[in-house]
Motif scaffolding. Sequence first.
Motif, PDB file in Angstrom:
ATOM      1  N   ALA A 128       0.875  -1.338   0.103  1.00 31.48           N
ATOM      2  CA  ALA A 128      -0.035  -0.025   0.076  1.00 31.48           C
ATOM      3  C   ALA A 128       0.690   1.130   0.081  1.00 31.48           C
ATOM      4  N   ASN A 129       1.791   1.508  -0.947  1.00 33.21           N
ATOM      5  CA  ASN A 129       2.468   2.667  -0.977  1.00 33.21           C
ATOM      6  C   ASN A 129       1.965   3.947  -1.789  1.00 33.21           C
ATOM      7  N   ASP A 130       1.415   4.623  -1.150  1.00 32.27           N
ATOM      8  CA  ASP A 130       0.809   5.809  -1.890  1.00 32.27           C
ATOM      9  C   ASP A 130       0.042   5.468  -3.096  1.00 32.27           C
ATOM     10  N   GLY A 131      -1.086   4.915  -2.973  1.00 30.71           N
ATOM     11  CA  GLY A 131      -1.998   4.768  -4.201  1.00 30.71           C
ATOM     12  C   GLY A 131      -1.609   3.742  -5.133  1.00 30.71           C
ATOM     13  N   ALA A 132      -0.579   2.615  -4.437  1.00 30.53           N
ATOM     14  CA  ALA A 132      -0.361   1.480  -5.244  1.00 30.53           C
ATOM     15  C   ALA A 132      -1.477   0.774  -5.418  1.00 30.53           C
ATOM     16  N   THR A 133      -2.607   0.762  -4.777  1.00 28.50           N
ATOM     17  CA  THR A 133      -3.736   0.007  -4.984  1.00 28.50           C
ATOM     18  C   THR A 133      -4.982   0.758  -5.654  1.00 28.50           C
ATOM     19  N   ALA A 134      -4.654   1.973  -5.793  1.00 26.12           N
ATOM     20  CA  ALA A 134      -5.807   2.670  -6.308  1.00 26.12           C
ATOM     21  C   ALA A 134      -6.553   2.005  -7.527  1.00 26.12           C
ATOM     22  N   SER A 135      -5.943   1.468  -8.448  1.00 28.34           N
ATOM     23  CA  SER A 135      -6.539   0.887  -9.738  1.00 28.34           C
ATOM     24  C   SER A 135      -7.277  -0.313  -9.226  1.00 28.34           C
ATOM     25  N   ARG A 136      -7.096  -0.948  -8.226  1.00 26.15           N
ATOM     26  CA  ARG A 136      -7.757  -2.162  -7.778  1.00 26.15           C
ATOM     27  C   ARG A 136      -8.980  -1.763  -6.896  1.00 26.15           C
ATOM     28  N   GLN A 137      -9.289  -0.443  -6.468  1.00 28.98           N
ATOM     29  CA  GLN A 137     -10.379  -0.222  -5.734  1.00 28.98           C
ATOM     30  C   GLN A 137     -10.367  -0.909  -4.354  1.00 28.98           C
ATOM     31  N   GLU A 138      -9.064  -1.354  -3.685  1.00 31.05           N
ATOM     32  CA  GLU A 138      -9.228  -1.720  -2.661  1.00 31.05           C
ATOM     33  C   GLU A 138      -8.583  -1.222  -1.176  1.00 31.05           C
ATOM     34  N   GLN A 139      -9.030  -1.109  -0.246  1.00 27.81           N
ATOM     35  CA  GLN A 139      -8.673  -0.760   0.963  1.00 27.81           C
ATOM     36  C   GLN A 139      -7.228  -1.277   1.376  1.00 27.81           C
ATOM     37  N   PRO A 140      -6.372  -0.332   1.733  1.00 28.66           N
ATOM     38  CA  PRO A 140      -4.792  -0.841   2.253  1.00 28.66           C
ATOM     39  C   PRO A 140      -5.328  -1.652   3.516  1.00 28.66           C
ATOM     40  N   CYS A 141      -4.345  -2.470   3.734  1.00 24.83           N
ATOM     41  CA  CYS A 141      -4.266  -3.210   5.053  1.00 24.83           C
ATOM     42  C   CYS A 141      -3.288  -2.781   5.836  1.00 24.83           C
ATOM     43  N   THR A 142      -3.567  -2.113   6.942  1.00 24.81           N
ATOM     44  CA  THR A 142      -2.611  -1.515   7.788  1.00 24.81           C
ATOM     45  C   THR A 142      -2.035  -2.101   9.134  1.00 24.81           C
ATOM     46  N   THR A 143      -2.737  -3.238   9.436  1.00 21.59           N
ATOM     47  CA  THR A 143      -2.446  -3.849  10.683  1.00 21.59           C
ATOM     48  C   THR A 143      -2.093  -5.430  10.178  1.00 21.59           C
ATOM     49  N   PRO A 144      -1.864  -6.303  11.150  1.00 21.71           N
ATOM     50  CA  PRO A 144      -1.660  -7.662  10.765  1.00 21.71           C
ATOM     51  C   PRO A 144      -3.175  -8.327  10.883  1.00 21.71           C
ATOM     52  N   ASP A 145      -4.002  -7.591  11.851  1.00 25.40           N
ATOM     53  CA  ASP A 145      -5.421  -8.338  11.903  1.00 25.40           C
ATOM     54  C   ASP A 145      -6.111  -7.860  10.656  1.00 25.40           C
ATOM     55  N   GLU A 146      -5.985  -6.788  10.282  1.00 22.48           N
ATOM     56  CA  GLU A 146      -6.750  -6.429   8.937  1.00 22.48           C
ATOM     57  C   GLU A 146      -6.312  -7.441   7.756  1.00 22.48           C
ATOM     58  N   LEU A 147      -5.051  -7.549   7.721  1.00 24.52           N
ATOM     59  CA  LEU A 147      -4.582  -8.286   6.974  1.00 24.52           C
ATOM     60  C   LEU A 147      -5.051  -9.957   6.938  1.00 24.52           C
ATOM     61  N   ALA A 148      -5.060 -10.305   8.257  1.00 26.13           N
ATOM     62  CA  ALA A 148      -5.551 -11.970   8.629  1.00 26.13           C
ATOM     63  C   ALA A 148      -7.101 -11.872   8.151  1.00 26.13           C
ATOM     64  N   LYS A 149      -7.843 -10.918   8.387  1.00 32.69           N
ATOM     65  CA  LYS A 149      -9.294 -10.670   8.105  1.00 32.69           C
ATOM     66  C   LYS A 149      -9.440 -10.678   6.481  1.00 32.69           C
ATOM     67  N   ALA A 150      -8.626 -10.132   5.775  1.00 37.22           N
ATOM     68  CA  ALA A 150      -8.758  -9.928   4.291  1.00 37.22           C
ATOM     69  C   ALA A 150      -8.365 -11.344   3.606  1.00 37.22           C
ATOM     70  N   VAL A 151      -7.460 -12.232   4.325  1.00 40.59           N
ATOM     71  CA  VAL A 151      -6.816 -13.517   3.928  1.00 40.59           C
ATOM     72  C   VAL A 151      -8.087 -14.433   3.980  1.00 40.59           C
ATOM     73  N   ALA A 152      -8.877 -14.294   5.255  1.00 39.37           N
ATOM     74  CA  ALA A 152     -10.036 -15.197   5.687  1.00 39.37           C
ATOM     75  C   ALA A 152     -11.219 -15.024   4.672  1.00 39.37           C
ATOM     76  N   ALA A 153     -11.213 -13.568   4.118  1.00 37.61           N
ATOM     77  CA  ALA A 153     -12.411 -13.330   3.251  1.00 37.61           C
ATOM     78  C   ALA A 153     -12.132 -14.071   1.811  1.00 37.61           C
ATOM     79  N   MET A 154     -10.660 -14.333   1.365  1.00 36.44           N
ATOM     80  CA  MET A 154     -10.523 -14.816   0.199  1.00 36.44           C
ATOM     81  C   MET A 154     -10.971 -16.276   0.100  1.00 36.44           C
ATOM     82  N   PRO A 155     -11.490 -16.581  -1.025  1.00 38.00           N
ATOM     83  CA  PRO A 155     -11.775 -18.169  -1.413  1.00 38.00           C
ATOM     84  C   PRO A 155     -10.617 -18.775  -1.108  1.00 38.00           C
ATOM     85  N   ARG A 156     -10.931 -20.119  -0.298  1.00 35.45           N
ATOM     86  CA  ARG A 156      -9.793 -20.988   0.056  1.00 35.45           C
ATOM     87  C   ARG A 156      -9.067 -21.629  -1.202  1.00 35.45           C
TER      88      ARG A 156
END
Length: 564
Positions: free
Chosen positions: A285-313
Motif C-alpha cells: 500500500a505505498n501511496d496509491g499502489a492499490t488505487a486501480s484495484r479499488q481496494e482499501q490498504p491493510c495497515t495492521t496484521p489483524d486487517e490483513l488476516a481478515k482479508a486473507v480469511a475473506a478470500m476463497p480458499r
Amino acid sequence: MAERSTAAVDVADNSGDEPLSAKADAATTDGTAQTQDAEGTGSKDAAKGRDSSDSVPASPDLHSGHKLAGRYRLEECVTRLDGFSSWRAVDEKLRRAVGVHLLPANHPRARSVLAAARSSALLGDPRFVQVLDAVEEDDLVYVVHEWLPDATELTALLAAGPLEAHDAYQLVSQISQAMAAAHREGLAHLRLTPGAVLRSSTGQYRIRGLAVNAALRGVTADQPLRTDTEAIGALLYAALTRRWPYESDAYGLTGLPKDLGLIPPDQVRAGVHRGLSELAMRALANDGATASRQEQPCTTPDELAKAVAAMPRILPPEPAFTAPPEYQRTTYQQGTYGRPSTRPASVAQPVIVPPPPLQSRTGKALKWAVSALLIAALGLGSWQLAETVIDRNSGSGDPAPTQTTEEGGDDNNAVEPSKPVTIVGAQDYDPLGDGSEKPASIKNVYDGDASSYWTTDGYYSADFGRLKEGVGVVLDLGEVQQVGNVQVSFLGGSTSVELRTTADATVPSMPTGFTKAAAGSGTKVSLKPDKPVEARYLLVWLTKLPMSDGGSYRGKISDIKVTS
C-alpha cells in the motif's frame, strides 16, 4: 556433535539485512548490509535504523566448549556482529540443541534485549520460535531459544523458485494470524525478513526473533503495526514472484527494475494468483499502489488476516501420478496360437525336447511302488484320525487330567499370574517441543486417585498444531522388571497413545530411543505387548489429542496401572 542447520539460526544470518522498505546500502567488508534511517526508506512508517552509538563494546571472546549456567555448552559461533554473537549450543541438562545470543552486560542494548526476550517468552505461542531462558550472569547477558533442525528458512525455499499459490496462501495466512496475536499482547517484530520465517517438515510456518531481533539491532519504529504489515506484504510478494518489492537486491532476491515503481506481482510474473497479488499490494500500500484495484490498504496484521480469511480458499494442487511403465510381455511358455509370429522366419528357434516317459520295466516298477506308498500313507493317516475322534468322544465326560510336578522340582511351563508393578517415579517428556509439559501435576498419573490428572498444554489441532509428533509421560519402575500390561485412563475424550519401553539405566533423549511395544486409542486403553517385555522405563506417548472445553486440544491422564 550435532550438525549445523541454517534453519535454526535466529538473528545470525539476517541480522545485518536492510529494513523491509529501505533501499540497501553498499555491503560492508564482512558481507552484511548496513541499515538506513527511517528518512531514507521507501515508506514513512518503516522501522528506524539501529543505534549509532560509537561505544558499543566488543562481543564476548568465548570459545566452543564454554558453558553458561553450568548447562549450556557452546558448540559453534554462527555470527559475531555489533557487539553480540549468536551460537549453536547444547543444553546438557535436557540433552537437546538450542540457540544462544550473547552480549556484554554493559552493552547499550543489553537491557532492551533482556526485556524483549522475557516479554516474548511470556507469549508462549507455538507459532513463534520460543525463548527458553534470558539471563544476566558474570558480566554477560544471554538469551536461549529453540533450535529447529528440521525447519527450512523461507530464503532457502525461494532459492528453489516461487512458491505455489497454496503454499503462498498458507504463508500469508499463518504469518498474519501469528503477528496479529503478538500485537494484541503488545509485541512487535520489526525485523520480519525471509530469514526470520521458517517452514517445518509438517508445513507449519514459524517466526523467530519476535522483539529480540529488533532489540539486538537497536531497531525501533514509530508505527510498529504498519511496519510488520508491510513486512508480511513483502514476504508474500517475494513468495509469488521470487523478486524483492524494492529496487535493491536483498536476501538473495533480485529487486524490481529501477524507475518502474511498485508494480503488482501478476505483472512481474505470469501465472500469479490474482487474489494473492491484490493482497500483497494491499499490505504494501505505498501511496496509491492499490488505487486501480479499488481496494482499501491493510495497515495492521489483524486487517490483513481478515482479508486473507475473506478470500476463497486456495486448495493444494492435485498430486501428479506418473503413468506406469508399459507392460512387458514375457516369452516364457508363450505360444503363437491365433496370431502370426513376430520373430524373423530366418532365425531358427531351438526346440526343447521333453525327456521320454519311463517305459522300461524299471520305470513301471517305480511307478507302482510310489503308488503303493501313497495309498499306505493315506490309509495310516485315516486310521489315526478316526482313533483320535473316538478317544475324544469316549473321554468327554471324564475330568481333564491335571499336571503334577515332583516335590521340590520346578515347573517351567507354569504361567505365573499377573501382579501389580510399583511405579516409583514419573516425569513429563517433551523432547520435540520446549522440553517441559506441565511437570507440576505429573504425580497425579500414579497416585491412585481417579479425580486427579495430568494434562498437556493446549494445541490448535489434534496433532499438536503440526508442531511435533507427540508428548508423553515416562514411568520409572525402579529396576528392570517384566511388563505384561499397562492400563491408561484418560479424561476429556478418546486419545491415541503408544507404549514404548527401554531397559537402559537412563531415559533416552528422543522417543526413538524407546522400543514401541503397543498402541491404542480411547478413554480407557489397555496397552498389552504381544509378549511380556523387560523394562525399567515406560514411555506413555500421546499421538493424538481430544478437543477440550476451552476450544483447544489437550490430553488428560487420570491414572496409569502397570502389571507384570
